[in-house]
Design a protein around this motif. Structure first.
Motif, PDB file in Angstrom:
ATOM      1  N   PHE A  55       0.850  -1.183   0.000  1.00 44.94           N
ATOM      2  CA  PHE A  55       0.000   0.000   0.000  1.00 44.94           C
ATOM      3  C   PHE A  55       0.887   1.235   0.000  1.00 44.94           C
ATOM      4  O   PHE A  55       1.988   1.213   0.570  1.00 44.94           O
ATOM      5  N   PRO A  56       0.421   2.337  -0.593  1.00 37.54           N
ATOM      6  CA  PRO A  56       1.159   3.592  -0.470  1.00 37.54           C
ATOM      7  C   PRO A  56       0.966   4.200   0.919  1.00 37.54           C
ATOM      8  O   PRO A  56      -0.113   4.131   1.495  1.00 37.54           O
ATOM      9  N   GLY A  57       2.015   4.782   1.453  1.00 37.23           N
ATOM     10  CA  GLY A  57       1.913   5.419   2.760  1.00 37.23           C
ATOM     11  C   GLY A  57       3.185   5.246   3.558  1.00 37.23           C
ATOM     12  O   GLY A  57       4.080   4.472   3.193  1.00 37.23           O
ATOM     13  N   ARG A  58       3.262   5.972   4.670  1.00 37.14           N
ATOM     14  CA  ARG A  58       4.468   5.978   5.501  1.00 37.14           C
ATOM     15  C   ARG A  58       4.111   5.731   6.958  1.00 37.14           C
ATOM     16  O   ARG A  58       3.073   6.169   7.432  1.00 37.14           O
ATOM     17  N   VAL A  59       5.001   5.037   7.658  1.00 40.11           N
ATOM     18  CA  VAL A  59       4.868   4.815   9.098  1.00 40.11           C
ATOM     19  C   VAL A  59       5.639   5.917   9.821  1.00 40.11           C
ATOM     20  O   VAL A  59       6.823   6.125   9.555  1.00 40.11           O
ATOM     21  N   LYS A  60       4.946   6.616  10.737  1.00 43.75           N
ATOM     22  CA  LYS A  60       5.527   7.766  11.416  1.00 43.75           C
ATOM     23  C   LYS A  60       5.415   7.618  12.927  1.00 43.75           C
ATOM     24  O   LYS A  60       4.553   6.898  13.424  1.00 43.75           O
ATOM     25  N   LYS A  61       6.254   8.356  13.653  1.00 42.42           N
ATOM     26  CA  LYS A  61       6.174   8.372  15.108  1.00 42.42           C
ATOM     27  C   LYS A  61       5.101   9.359  15.546  1.00 42.42           C
ATOM     28  O   LYS A  61       4.929  10.420  14.937  1.00 42.42           O
ATOM     29  N   PHE A  62       4.377   9.009  16.598  1.00 37.61           N
ATOM     30  CA  PHE A  62       3.395   9.937  17.147  1.00 37.61           C
ATOM     31  C   PHE A  62       4.086  11.243  17.537  1.00 37.61           C
ATOM     32  O   PHE A  62       5.231  11.235  17.993  1.00 37.61           O
ATOM     33  N   PRO A  63       3.387  12.368  17.383  1.00 37.52           N
ATOM     34  CA  PRO A  63       4.027  13.655  17.674  1.00 37.52           C
ATOM     35  C   PRO A  63       4.353  13.833  19.148  1.00 37.52           C
ATOM     36  O   PRO A  63       3.760  13.174  20.017  1.00 37.52           O
ATOM     37  N   PRO A  64       5.302  14.734  19.451  1.00 38.39           N
ATOM     38  CA  PRO A  64       5.667  14.998  20.846  1.00 38.39           C
ATOM     39  C   PRO A  64       4.462  15.440  21.664  1.00 38.39           C
ATOM     40  O   PRO A  64       3.551  16.095  21.156  1.00 38.39           O
ATOM     41  N   GLY A  65       4.478  15.070  22.939  1.00 38.22           N
ATOM     42  CA  GLY A  65       3.385  15.439  23.819  1.00 38.22           C
ATOM     43  C   GLY A  65       2.393  14.325  24.060  1.00 38.22           C
ATOM     44  O   GLY A  65       1.624  14.368  25.033  1.00 38.22           O
ATOM     45  N   LEU A  66       2.395  13.310  23.189  1.00 41.35           N
ATOM     46  CA  LEU A  66       1.516  12.162  23.368  1.00 41.35           C
ATOM     47  C   LEU A  66       2.266  11.067  24.112  1.00 41.35           C
ATOM     48  O   LEU A  66       3.431  10.795  23.829  1.00 41.35           O
ATOM     49  N   LYS A  67       1.612  10.429  25.052  1.00 37.33           N
ATOM     50  CA  LYS A  67       2.224   9.316  25.759  1.00 37.33           C
ATOM     51  C   LYS A  67       2.359   8.127  24.821  1.00 37.33           C
ATOM     52  O   LYS A  67       1.392   7.747  24.140  1.00 37.33           O
ATOM     53  N   ILE A  68       3.549   7.589  24.725  1.00 39.32           N
ATOM     54  CA  ILE A  68       3.750   6.405  23.893  1.00 39.32           C
ATOM     55  C   ILE A  68       4.400   5.307  24.732  1.00 39.32           C
ATOM     56  O   ILE A  68       5.173   5.598  25.643  1.00 39.32           O
ATOM     57  N   PRO A  69       4.067   4.059  24.430  1.00 39.68           N
ATOM     58  CA  PRO A  69       3.193   3.658  23.338  1.00 39.68           C
ATOM     59  C   PRO A  69       1.725   4.029  23.567  1.00 39.68           C
ATOM     60  O   PRO A  69       1.307   4.234  24.707  1.00 39.68           O
ATOM     61  N   HIS A  70       1.016   4.158  22.467  1.00 35.58           N
ATOM     62  CA  HIS A  70      -0.450   4.221  22.520  1.00 35.58           C
ATOM     63  C   HIS A  70      -0.897   2.832  22.939  1.00 35.58           C
ATOM     64  O   HIS A  70      -0.793   1.882  22.169  1.00 35.58           O
ATOM     65  N   MET A  71      -1.365   2.699  24.175  1.00 31.99           N
ATOM     66  CA  MET A  71      -1.645   1.369  24.708  1.00 31.99           C
ATOM     67  C   MET A  71      -2.996   1.371  25.412  1.00 31.99           C
ATOM     68  O   MET A  71      -3.287   2.239  26.228  1.00 31.99           O
ATOM     69  N   GLY A  72      -3.811   0.377  25.058  1.00 30.28           N
ATOM     70  CA  GLY A  72      -5.112   0.223  25.690  1.00 30.28           C
ATOM     71  C   GLY A  72      -6.228   0.217  24.653  1.00 30.28           C
ATOM     72  O   GLY A  72      -5.998   0.103  23.456  1.00 30.28           O
ATOM     73  N   TRP A  73      -7.444   0.362  25.142  1.00 29.83           N
ATOM     74  CA  TRP A  73      -8.626   0.281  24.288  1.00 29.83           C
ATOM     75  C   TRP A  73      -8.915   1.628  23.647  1.00 29.83           C
ATOM     76  O   TRP A  73      -8.838   2.668  24.293  1.00 29.83           O
ATOM     77  N   ASN A  74      -9.224   1.586  22.354  1.00 31.88           N
ATOM     78  CA  ASN A  74      -9.589   2.803  21.627  1.00 31.88           C
ATOM     79  C   ASN A  74     -10.557   2.427  20.508  1.00 31.88           C
ATOM     80  O   ASN A  74     -10.597   1.278  20.065  1.00 31.88           O
ATOM     81  N   GLN A  75     -11.304   3.423  20.064  1.00 35.69           N
ATOM     82  CA  GLN A  75     -12.351   3.183  19.082  1.00 35.69           C
ATOM     83  C   GLN A  75     -11.834   3.293  17.653  1.00 35.69           C
ATOM     84  O   GLN A  75     -10.863   4.002  17.373  1.00 35.69           O
ATOM     85  N   ILE A  76     -12.512   2.606  16.760  1.00 32.69           N
ATOM     86  CA  ILE A  76     -12.285   2.781  15.334  1.00 32.69           C
ATOM     87  C   ILE A  76     -13.478   3.520  14.722  1.00 32.69           C
ATOM     88  O   ILE A  76     -14.609   3.377  15.187  1.00 32.69           O
ATOM     89  N   GLU A  77     -13.196   4.324  13.720  1.00 38.77           N
ATOM     90  CA  GLU A  77     -14.239   4.997  12.942  1.00 38.77           C
ATOM     91  C   GLU A  77     -14.190   4.425  11.532  1.00 38.77           C
ATOM     92  O   GLU A  77     -13.216   4.634  10.802  1.00 38.77           O
ATOM     93  N   ILE A  78     -15.211   3.684  11.176  1.00 42.97           N
ATOM     94  CA  ILE A  78     -15.225   2.993   9.885  1.00 42.97           C
ATOM     95  C   ILE A  78     -15.361   4.000   8.747  1.00 42.97           C
ATOM     96  O   ILE A  78     -16.245   4.860   8.767  1.00 42.97           O
ATOM     97  N   GLN A  79     -14.485   3.875   7.755  1.00 44.17           N
ATOM     98  CA  GLN A  79     -14.467   4.785   6.606  1.00 44.17           C
ATOM     99  C   GLN A  79     -15.058   4.156   5.344  1.00 44.17           C
ATOM    100  O   GLN A  79     -15.582   4.868   4.483  1.00 44.17           O
ATOM    101  N   GLN A  80     -14.941   2.836   5.228  1.00 46.94           N
ATOM    102  CA  GLN A  80     -15.448   2.135   4.047  1.00 46.94           C
ATOM    103  C   GLN A  80     -16.049   0.802   4.464  1.00 46.94           C
ATOM    104  O   GLN A  80     -15.569   0.172   5.405  1.00 46.94           O
TER     105      GLN A  80
END
Length: 201
Positions: free
Chosen positions: A101-126
């Motif tokens: 697939f086209p696209g790039r893997v990036k680091k979360f921006p400064p200020g966010l706690k990493i790793p992103h760990m735990g439960w989170n929601q998805i928003e279906i696009q297709q």
């Protein structure tokens, strides 16, 4: 048979057990020949992007992955497996990925706690068969420090963590998910069941 690729990076047995729970046999495989013979292929993974690509290359898996994808064999990347499916990653330098697939893997921006760990929601696009029976805003279990920045054409679902990122990517037969379905209770198992149904078709 669903082949789970063992390239030295991932909690393979938990993924295998997840498929077993929903009635689809899955085998952990250590060589490309088994991948080429499979009716469905899973690329899991936990760890560093560059190490993962080196391991896949050393074990001879990369050409086998390209072959099964070109045939239309159902293919599923999980966590790091999703990230490897894209063109490149910024994790500890710049590394080329599989480029499915086209696209790039990036680091979360400064200020966010990493790793992103735990439960989170998805928003279906297709609409997509991999999300059959999954309501919009469903929650899944994430553990990752880098995210996929992908276009709308391949983004099947997004998740918000400071910024929106692609949490599910795919097309008709090739899918990648950032969260861990095997750790995401009933709905996570439903995603594995949906993939198994594509393989059986």
């Amino acid at each position: 048979m669903i082949a789970i690729i063992d390239y030295g990076m991932g909690n393979l047995r938990s993924v295998q057990k997840g498929f077993e729970k929903v009635g689809y046999p899955a085998e952990i495989v250590t060589g490309p020949e088994a991948v080429l013979q499979a009716q469905g292929v899973v690329l899991p993974g936990v760890g560093a992007f560059g190490d993962a690509m080196r391991n896949l290359r050393a074990a001879g898996f990369i050409e086998a992955i390209y072959e099964v994808v070109s045939r239309g064999t159902p293919f599923l990347g999980i966590c790091l497996g999703l990230q490897l499916m894209f063109e490149e990653s910024e994790e500890w330098g710049l590394h080329r990925g599989l480029g499915l697939f086209p696209g790039r893997v990036k680091k979360f921006p400064p200020g966010l706690k990493i790793p992103h760990m735990g439960w989170n929601q998805i928003e279906i696009q297709q609409e997509t068969p991999i999300l059959k029976g999954i309501p919009d805003k469903s929650a899944f279990y994430f553990v990752h420090s880098y995210y996929v920045d992908a276009g709308e054409d391949v983004t099947l679902a997004r998740t918000e963590y400071g910024i929106p990122f692609t949490s599910i990517a795919g097309n008709d037969t090739v899918f990648g998910i950032q969260f861990h379905p095997e750790k995401s209770s009933k709905l996570g198992l439903q995603i594995l069941k949906n993939f198994g149904g594509l393989v059986s078709c």
